[in-house]
Structure formats: structure tokens, C-alpha cells
Design a protein around this motif. Structure first.
Motif, PDB file in Angstrom:
ATOM      1  N   ALA A 131       0.858  -1.182   0.000  1.00  9.46           N
ATOM      2  CA  ALA A 131       0.000   0.000   0.000  1.00  9.46           C
ATOM      3  C   ALA A 131       0.894   1.232   0.000  1.00  9.46           C
ATOM      4  CB  ALA A 131      -0.904   0.006   1.223  1.00  9.46           C
ATOM      5  N   CYS A 132       0.414   2.300  -0.635  1.00  7.13           N
ATOM      6  CA  CYS A 132       1.185   3.547  -0.699  1.00  7.13           C
ATOM      7  C   CYS A 132       0.236   4.690  -1.036  1.00  7.13           C
ATOM      8  CB  CYS A 132       2.286   3.442  -1.754  1.00  7.13           C
ATOM      9  SG  CYS A 132       1.654   3.125  -3.412  1.00  7.13           S
ATOM     10  N   THR A 133       0.731   5.904  -0.946  1.00  3.51           N
ATOM     11  CA  THR A 133      -0.069   7.056  -1.375  1.00  3.51           C
ATOM     12  C   THR A 133       0.393   7.571  -2.730  1.00  3.51           C
ATOM     13  OG1 THR A 133       1.344   8.557  -0.128  1.00  3.51           O
ATOM     14  CG2 THR A 133      -0.663   7.770   0.973  1.00  3.51           C
ATOM     15  N   GLU A 134       1.641   7.266  -3.110  1.00  2.08           N
ATOM     16  CA  GLU A 134       2.186   7.627  -4.420  1.00  2.08           C
ATOM     17  C   GLU A 134       3.128   6.535  -4.884  1.00  2.08           C
ATOM     18  OE1 GLU A 134       3.943  11.430  -5.137  1.00  2.08           O
ATOM     19  OE2 GLU A 134       2.581  12.424  -3.727  1.00  2.08           O
ATOM     20  N   VAL A 135       3.152   6.308  -6.193  1.00  2.00           N
ATOM     21  CA  VAL A 135       4.073   5.334  -6.772  1.00  2.00           C
ATOM     22  C   VAL A 135       4.326   5.717  -8.225  1.00  2.00           C
ATOM     23  CG1 VAL A 135       2.234   3.709  -7.405  1.00  2.00           C
ATOM     24  CG2 VAL A 135       4.567   2.865  -7.098  1.00  2.00           C
ATOM     25  N   GLU A 136       5.568   5.512  -8.662  1.00  2.00           N
ATOM     26  CA  GLU A 136       5.923   5.745 -10.067  1.00  2.00           C
ATOM     27  C   GLU A 136       6.317   4.421 -10.695  1.00  2.00           C
ATOM     28  OE1 GLU A 136       8.448   8.998 -11.190  1.00  2.00           O
ATOM     29  OE2 GLU A 136       7.926  10.079  -9.350  1.00  2.00           O
ATOM     30  N   VAL A 137       5.882   4.214 -11.933  1.00  2.00           N
ATOM     31  CA  VAL A 137       6.228   3.014 -12.688  1.00  2.00           C
ATOM     32  C   VAL A 137       6.839   3.460 -14.003  1.00  2.00           C
ATOM     33  CG1 VAL A 137       5.374   0.913 -13.786  1.00  2.00           C
ATOM     34  CG2 VAL A 137       4.357   1.673 -11.625  1.00  2.00           C
ATOM     35  N   ARG A 138       8.060   2.976 -14.249  1.00  2.00           N
ATOM     36  CA  ARG A 138       8.752   3.276 -15.497  1.00  2.00           C
ATOM     37  C   ARG A 138       9.053   1.963 -16.219  1.00  2.00           C
ATOM     38  NH1 ARG A 138      10.416   6.302 -11.647  1.00  2.00           N
ATOM     39  NH2 ARG A 138      12.250   5.115 -11.081  1.00  2.00           N
ATOM     40  N   THR A 139       8.908   1.980 -17.531  1.00  2.09           N
ATOM     41  CA  THR A 139       9.227   0.819 -18.361  1.00  2.09           C
ATOM     42  C   THR A 139      10.135   1.283 -19.489  1.00  2.09           C
ATOM     43  OG1 THR A 139       7.218   1.175 -19.673  1.00  2.09           O
ATOM     44  CG2 THR A 139       7.069  -0.399 -17.856  1.00  2.09           C
ATOM     45  N   LYS A 140      10.959   0.375 -19.986  1.00  2.54           N
ATOM     46  CA  LYS A 140      11.876   0.724 -21.072  1.00  2.54           C
ATOM     47  C   LYS A 140      11.084   1.123 -22.315  1.00  2.54           C
ATOM     48  CE  LYS A 140      16.228  -0.962 -22.680  1.00  2.54           C
ATOM     49  NZ  LYS A 140      17.143  -2.081 -22.698  1.00  2.54           N
ATOM     50  N   ARG A 141      10.116   0.302 -22.682  1.00  2.58           N
ATOM     51  CA  ARG A 141       9.239   0.566 -23.824  1.00  2.58           C
ATOM     52  C   ARG A 141       7.922   1.083 -23.282  1.00  2.58           C
ATOM     53  NH1 ARG A 141       5.289  -2.374 -26.489  1.00  2.58           N
ATOM     54  NH2 ARG A 141       5.543  -4.188 -25.161  1.00  2.58           N
ATOM     55  N   ARG A 142       7.344   2.096 -23.934  1.00  2.00           N
ATOM     56  CA  ARG A 142       6.044   2.629 -23.481  1.00  2.00           C
ATOM     57  C   ARG A 142       5.018   1.507 -23.442  1.00  2.00           C
ATOM     58  NH1 ARG A 142       5.361   8.358 -23.778  1.00  2.00           N
ATOM     59  NH2 ARG A 142       3.138   8.141 -24.097  1.00  2.00           N
ATOM     60  N   ARG A 143       4.273   1.461 -22.349  1.00  2.00           N
ATOM     61  CA  ARG A 143       3.216   0.460 -22.200  1.00  2.00           C
ATOM     62  C   ARG A 143       1.916   1.187 -21.885  1.00  2.00           C
ATOM     63  NH1 ARG A 143       5.450  -4.449 -22.538  1.00  2.00           N
ATOM     64  NH2 ARG A 143       3.551  -5.473 -21.871  1.00  2.00           N
TER      65      ARG A 143
END
Length: 177
Positions: A131-143
Motif C-alpha cells: 500500500a502507498c499514497t504515491e508510486v511511479e512506474v517506469r518501463t523501457k518501452r512505453r506500455r
């Protein structure tokens, strides 16, 4: 509460991976012809060609690199016809619940299915959940990101909770005959 991804609000869940691919795969023609069975047919086709992708998940000062087939960020408890994002989640708990399916074989998803229906998948070794209040997700190729059933955004993605964003007025449960 409401969830937000890249400035777009969502009610329930936003996901990257399998469910976004399923939303892309299922056409209105398939839905009309096959109904709910169409989802199962499309899901089986997706499982046959499922390939994990690499993502970086950053939250609470920590960045984790994962190999996953799906990342879901939920504001509520249920999604997708009775699946559970997290067993204790409530739409007014002030947090987002994330899970990442880090399975290496499609058959593990079949084994996980009952746990998803009960909201206990976070207990499995192949599932990262928090659980969190903020999270960032990055991927090499746009998804592509599926927000509440619509393909709307893409990675990189910044998710955050908007606590108390909606006011709901309803009668007290005991007052309705």
C-alpha cells in the motif's frame, strides 16, 4: 477516494500488462458474439503469448526493478468481474494498493486464480504487493495503461491517491426497509 495516474482520475483500478492487453484484444464484435466467454477466449490467447516485461517501481524512497506480466494499482477492493486488488482495501482508506504479478509461467496464473478471488494473492511469493499514497512506474518501452476498463494513458506513470475526493450520501444501512 480517487486514484490518479498522470493527471487522469480513476475510480477503481489502473493496470499495465495483461489486463491492458486484454482490453485491447477484446473487440465489441467479440463481446457481442461471445459475451463473457469472449473474455476467456481472449485471455487464453494472451496467456499463450505472454512475456514478462521489466519495470521500475518507485515508492516511499525505494526503487525496485521487477520482471512482471501485470502491475495493478487499485483504489478499491474489487475489479474485473469479482477479482480482488487487496483483501482489506476500501475506496475510502486513503491509500492505493499495488500488486505486481512476477510469474515466469502462464500456468502459475491459473494456480493464483483462487487467491485473486479471495484477495490473498499478496501472500504468494510470485506477487509483490504493498500500500502507498504515491508510486511511479517506469518501463523501457512505453506500455499502455488501462484505467477502469479504458486504454487511456501510458508509461512512465505517476500514481497517487486523492483522499476524500468524492462525497457520497446514502441512507444508514438500518434505515431502509
Amino acid at each position: 477516494d480517487l486514484g490518479e495516474v498522470n493527471g487522469r482520475l480513476f475510480w477503481n483500478v489502473a493496470s499495465i500488462g495483461l489486463s491492458a492487453e486484454l482490453a485491447r484484444e477484446i473487440t465489441s464484435e467479440t463481446k457481442q458474439r461471445w459475451g463473457r466467454l469472449g473474455y476467456g477466449i481472449a485471455a487464453l490467447r494472451l496467456l499463450a503469448r505472454m512475456r514478462p516485461f521489466t519495470a521500475e517501481i518507485s515508492h516511499d524512497g525505494v526503487t525496485e526493478r521487477v520482471r512482471t506480466v501485470q502491475i495493478a494499482v487499485g483504489n478499491g477492493r474489487h475489479y474485473g468481474g469479482g477479482m480482488v486488488v487487496e483483501g482489506s482495501a476500501r475506496p475510502d482508506d486513503g491509500v492505493l494498493h499495488l500488486y505486481s504479478l512476477e510469474v515466469d509461467h502462464w500456468w502459475k496464473l491459473l494456480a493464483l486464480y483462487p487467491a485473486f478471488r479471495q484477495g490473498r494473492h499478496g501472500e504468494w511469493r510470485d506477487v509483490r504487493a504493498f500500500a502507498c499514497t504515491e508510486v511511479e512506474v517506469r518501463t523501457k518501452r512505453r506500455r499502455t495503461i488501462n484505467t477502469d476498463g479504458e486504454l487511456t494513458e501510458s508509461t512512465p506513470a505517476r500514481f497517487r491517491v486523492r483522499p476524500g475526493a468524492i462525497r457520497v450520501y446514502a441512507p444508514h444501512p438500518g434505515s431502509v426497509p
